[in-house]
Design a protein around this motif. Sequence first.
Motif, mmCIF file in Angstrom:
data_model
loop_
_atom_site.group_PDB
_atom_site.id
_atom_site.type_symbol
_atom_site.label_atom_id
_atom_site.label_comp_id
_atom_site.label_asym_id
_atom_site.label_seq_id
_atom_site.Cartn_x
_atom_site.Cartn_y
_atom_site.Cartn_z
ATOM 1 N N SER A 1 -10.569 -4.862 2.016
ATOM 2 C CA SER A 1 -11.790 -5.736 2.003
ATOM 3 C C SER A 1 -11.269 -7.017 3.176
ATOM 4 O O SER A 1 -12.176 -7.856 3.093
ATOM 5 C CB SER A 1 -12.413 -6.389 0.463
ATOM 6 O OG SER A 1 -11.278 -7.163 -0.075
ATOM 7 N N GLY A 2 -10.076 -7.248 3.288
ATOM 8 C CA GLY A 2 -9.640 -8.354 3.903
ATOM 9 C C GLY A 2 -8.848 -9.325 3.335
ATOM 10 O O GLY A 2 -8.560 -10.501 3.411
ATOM 11 N N THR A 3 -8.863 -8.945 1.567
ATOM 12 C CA THR A 3 -8.042 -10.082 0.851
ATOM 13 C C THR A 3 -6.683 -9.426 0.688
ATOM 14 O O THR A 3 -6.318 -8.221 0.361
ATOM 15 C CB THR A 3 -8.729 -10.089 -0.503
ATOM 16 O OG1 THR A 3 -10.017 -10.584 -0.232
ATOM 17 C CG2 THR A 3 -8.002 -10.814 -1.457
ATOM 18 N N VAL A 4 -5.626 -10.471 0.799
ATOM 19 C CA VAL A 4 -4.313 -9.968 0.758
ATOM 20 C C VAL A 4 -3.991 -10.155 -0.763
ATOM 21 O O VAL A 4 -4.014 -11.262 -1.424
ATOM 22 C CB VAL A 4 -3.279 -10.668 1.557
ATOM 23 C CG1 VAL A 4 -1.852 -10.623 1.241
ATOM 24 C CG2 VAL A 4 -3.532 -10.257 2.955
ATOM 25 N N GLY B 1 0.756 -1.273 -0.015
ATOM 26 C CA GLY B 1 0.044 -0.058 0.026
ATOM 27 C C GLY B 1 0.896 1.269 -0.139
ATOM 28 O O GLY B 1 0.270 2.513 0.207
ATOM 29 N N ASP B 2 2.017 1.290 -0.380
ATOM 30 C CA ASP B 2 3.013 2.389 -0.334
ATOM 31 C C ASP B 2 2.953 2.958 -1.781
ATOM 32 O O ASP B 2 3.709 2.728 -2.671
ATOM 33 C CB ASP B 2 4.508 2.259 0.222
ATOM 34 C CG ASP B 2 5.180 3.170 0.383
ATOM 35 O OD1 ASP B 2 4.751 4.387 0.012
ATOM 36 O OD2 ASP B 2 6.194 3.147 0.786
ATOM 37 N N ALA B 3 1.754 3.490 -2.104
ATOM 38 C CA ALA B 3 1.697 3.965 -3.278
ATOM 39 C C ALA B 3 2.486 5.105 -3.872
ATOM 40 O O ALA B 3 3.041 4.948 -4.927
ATOM 41 C CB ALA B 3 -0.017 4.937 -3.191
ATOM 42 N N ALA B 4 3.115 6.162 -2.922
ATOM 43 C CA ALA B 4 4.040 7.117 -3.457
ATOM 44 C C ALA B 4 5.374 6.465 -3.650
ATOM 45 O O ALA B 4 5.810 6.795 -4.768
ATOM 46 C CB ALA B 4 4.348 8.050 -2.100
ATOM 47 N N ALA B 5 5.488 5.515 -2.855
ATOM 48 C CA ALA B 5 7.087 4.978 -3.264
ATOM 49 C C ALA B 5 6.969 4.070 -4.443
ATOM 50 O O ALA B 5 7.935 3.837 -5.394
ATOM 51 C CB ALA B 5 7.407 4.012 -1.911
ATOM 52 N N ALA C 1 -2.154 7.790 -7.375
ATOM 53 C CA ALA C 1 -3.477 7.598 -7.514
ATOM 54 C C ALA C 1 -4.156 6.182 -7.749
ATOM 55 O O ALA C 1 -4.809 5.560 -7.120
ATOM 56 C CB ALA C 1 -4.534 8.310 -8.426
ATOM 57 N N PHE C 2 -3.295 5.523 -8.800
ATOM 58 C CA PHE C 2 -3.998 4.074 -9.362
ATOM 59 C C PHE C 2 -3.453 3.314 -8.225
ATOM 60 O O PHE C 2 -4.059 2.396 -7.665
ATOM 61 C CB PHE C 2 -2.995 3.676 -10.466
ATOM 62 C CG PHE C 2 -2.883 2.429 -10.820
ATOM 63 C CD1 PHE C 2 -4.235 1.874 -11.509
ATOM 64 C CD2 PHE C 2 -2.022 1.446 -10.369
ATOM 65 C CE1 PHE C 2 -3.979 0.162 -12.058
ATOM 66 C CE2 PHE C 2 -2.071 0.067 -10.672
ATOM 67 C CZ PHE C 2 -2.980 -0.344 -11.403
ATOM 68 N N ALA C 3 -1.994 3.218 -7.647
ATOM 69 C CA ALA C 3 -1.789 2.524 -6.534
ATOM 70 C C ALA C 3 -2.613 2.718 -5.205
ATOM 71 O O ALA C 3 -2.828 1.665 -4.404
ATOM 72 C CB ALA C 3 -0.204 2.670 -6.389
ATOM 73 N N GLU C 4 -3.127 4.038 -4.924
ATOM 74 C CA GLU C 4 -3.848 4.015 -3.849
ATOM 75 C C GLU C 4 -5.116 3.417 -3.902
ATOM 76 O O GLU C 4 -5.905 2.866 -3.041
ATOM 77 C CB GLU C 4 -4.092 5.638 -3.549
ATOM 78 C CG GLU C 4 -2.894 6.343 -3.200
ATOM 79 C CD GLU C 4 -2.976 7.991 -3.155
ATOM 80 O OE1 GLU C 4 -4.093 8.398 -3.729
ATOM 81 O OE2 GLU C 4 -2.235 8.601 -2.680
ATOM 82 N N ARG C 5 -5.874 3.358 -5.242
ATOM 83 C CA ARG C 5 -7.050 2.627 -5.456
ATOM 84 C C ARG C 5 -6.770 1.199 -5.574
ATOM 85 O O ARG C 5 -7.656 0.489 -4.640
ATOM 86 C CB ARG C 5 -7.683 3.072 -6.919
ATOM 87 C CG ARG C 5 -8.224 4.555 -7.078
ATOM 88 C CD ARG C 5 -8.720 4.597 -8.534
ATOM 89 N NE ARG C 5 -7.922 4.242 -9.398
ATOM 90 C CZ ARG C 5 -7.177 5.151 -9.885
ATOM 91 N NH1 ARG C 5 -6.982 6.501 -9.440
ATOM 92 N NH2 ARG C 5 -6.565 4.888 -11.193
ATOM 93 N N PHE C 6 -5.630 0.774 -5.644
ATOM 94 C CA PHE C 6 -5.196 -0.667 -5.556
ATOM 95 C C PHE C 6 -5.340 -1.127 -4.220
ATOM 96 O O PHE C 6 -6.001 -1.989 -3.864
ATOM 97 C CB PHE C 6 -4.058 -1.073 -6.399
ATOM 98 C CG PHE C 6 -3.824 -2.486 -6.230
ATOM 99 C CD1 PHE C 6 -4.391 -3.467 -7.341
ATOM 100 C CD2 PHE C 6 -2.890 -3.225 -5.330
ATOM 101 C CE1 PHE C 6 -4.103 -4.745 -7.250
ATOM 102 C CE2 PHE C 6 -2.766 -4.281 -5.050
ATOM 103 C CZ PHE C 6 -3.296 -5.445 -6.008
#
Length: 150
Positions: free
Chosen positions: A69-72, A26-30, A58-63
Motif C-alpha cells: 500500500s506504500g507504507t514501509v 518481502g523475502d518470505a521464503a528466506a 504464507a504468513f510472511a507473504e501476507r505481511f
Amino acid sequence: MNEVPDLVAVQVMRLYARQSRLIDSGDAAAWASTFTADGVFASPSYPEPATGTQQLRAFAERFAAGNASGTVSRHVITNVDVLPGADEDRLVVHAYLQIVATPRGEFSRLVRLTTITDQLLRRDGAWRVAHRQVVRDDAEPTRAPIESKA
C-alpha cells in the motif's frame, strides 16, 4: 546465572537482524527458513499461530502484501537477552520487538511494541527459531513458557 558464550550471543543478534531485514524486504521464503521446519510463530495480533515452513512462508507473504500500500514497515528488535537452554544446542531468548510503519511522505509511527520469547535450536551449525511467543504490551500480562535447564 549461566551465560552463553559471546559468539553465540552475536550469532543470535545476527539471526534477528537477518529475520527483520528478510520480512521487511518481502523475502518470505528466506524469512521462513530462519525457523525450524516445524517452527511456530504465535502472536495475539493474528488469529492463529503459523506452524511449519509452509504456514510461516504464507504468513510472511501476507505481511509483504500488506506493505504494498506504500507504507514501509520495519521490525526493530532490541534488549536481546540470550539465556542457555537445556543443552548446548538450545537457547531461550527474550527481546523487545517494535514494529514501525512509515507511509511514503509521512512521519513514522510505532504500530506495536511487543515482547518476544523464543526457543532457539541449533541445526547444522545455525540457530533457528523453534517457537516464538509474542506478547503485546497493550494486552494482559502473561508468562511465556521458559525452557528450563532441568
